[in-house]
Enzyme design. Structure first.
Site, short mmCIF file in Angstrom:
data_model
loop_
_atom_site.label_atom_id
_atom_site.label_comp_id
_atom_site.label_asym_id
_atom_site.label_seq_id
_atom_site.Cartn_x
_atom_site.Cartn_y
_atom_site.Cartn_z
N THR A 1 0.96 -0.83 -0.15
CA THR A 1 0.17 -0.13 -0.12
C THR A 1 0.82 1.25 0.09
O THR A 1 0.58 2.35 -0.62
CB THR A 1 -0.74 0.19 1.08
OG1 THR A 1 -1.53 -1.17 1.05
CG2 THR A 1 -1.94 1.15 0.74
N CYS A 2 1.88 1.23 0.78
CA CYS A 2 2.40 2.66 0.86
C CYS A 2 3.75 2.25 -0.75
O CYS A 2 3.51 4.08 -1.03
CB CYS A 2 4.11 2.30 2.09
SG CYS A 2 2.96 1.50 3.88
N ALA A 3 3.36 1.00 -0.80
CA ALA A 3 4.46 1.50 -2.36
C ALA A 3 3.51 1.99 -3.42
O ALA A 3 3.89 2.68 -3.64
CB ALA A 3 5.09 0.13 -3.37
#
Length: 166
Positions: free
Chosen positions: A59-61
Site C-alpha cells: 500500500t505504501c509503495a
C-alpha cells in the site's frame, strides 16, 4: 490520539494531525542523499505530504507511485513522500520504479516529524513508525487538508487531497 486499525487491530497515534487552517509545524527530514531538508527549503511551493509506515509494503509503495503520477500535473506543488525508512531504501525503490516526480524524505534520525505532526504510532507492532496520512499545505504554510487513513492497509483518498489544491 487518533484511533485507527492495523490489519483490523485497533491502534492509536500519539496525537492528532494539525488542524485545517492552522500553520503546519516546521520539519527537518533527511533526503536520499543524506542531506537535511527542512520546511523552509520548500517555501513558496504547495506541499502534499504523503506519509506512511514503510515503502516496502504494497500500500505504501502504491501511494508513492500514485502521487508520483499525479505530481507531474500539479502547478507549483511538491509531493514529499515521508516515512522512517532509511534513505537508501527510498532511493532504491524510487530508482527501481523510475519515480522522479516525488521527493523522498526520512524521519529516521529523530522521529521529531512524527511527534510534531501527531501521527506516529503510540504502540503495537508499528510503534514509533509513521501512520498513513496525507497533509496538504499551501504556499504560506497553512494546512489545507488532512487525512488520517483509518485502516493502515488502505490507500489514502488521493482525489480529496488533490482537490484541496484547487
Amino acid at each position: 490520539m487518533a484511533k485507527i486499525t492495523l490489519g483490523g487491530t485497533p491502534v492509536e497515534t500519539i496525537g492528532n494531525l494539525p488542524e485545517v487552517g492552522s500553520k503546519a509545524p516546521d520539519f527537518k527530514l533527511t533526503d536520499t542523499d543524506l542531506k537535511d531538508q527542512s520546511s523552509s527549503d520548500f517555501e513558496g511551493s504547495r506541499l502534499v505530504l504523503n506519509i506512511f509506515p514503510s515503502v516496502d509494503t504494497g500500500t505504501c509503495a502504491q501511494s508513492v507511485r500514485t502521487f508520483n503520477e499525479k505530481a507531474s500535473q500539479l502547478e507549483n506543488t511538491k509531493v514529499l513522500c515521508i516515512s522512517k525508512d532509511l534513505p537508501f531504501a527510498m532511493a532504491r525503490f524510487c530508482g527501481a520504479e523510475g519515480l522522479d516526480n516525488v521527493i523522498s524524505l526520512s524521519d529516521y534520525k529523530t522521529g521529531q516529524f512524527g511527534k510534531d505532526y501527531g501521527l506516529a504510532f503510540a504502540g503495537g507492532t508499528f510503534e514509533t513508525l509513521l501512520s498513513r496520512c496525507v497533509v496538504v499545505i499551501d504556499t504560506d504554510g497553512t494546512v489545507l487538508h488532512t487525512e488520517q487513513v483509518s485502516e493502515v492497509a488502505n490507500e489514502p483518498d488521493y482525489t480529496s487531497a488533490l482537490n484541496s489544491l484547487s
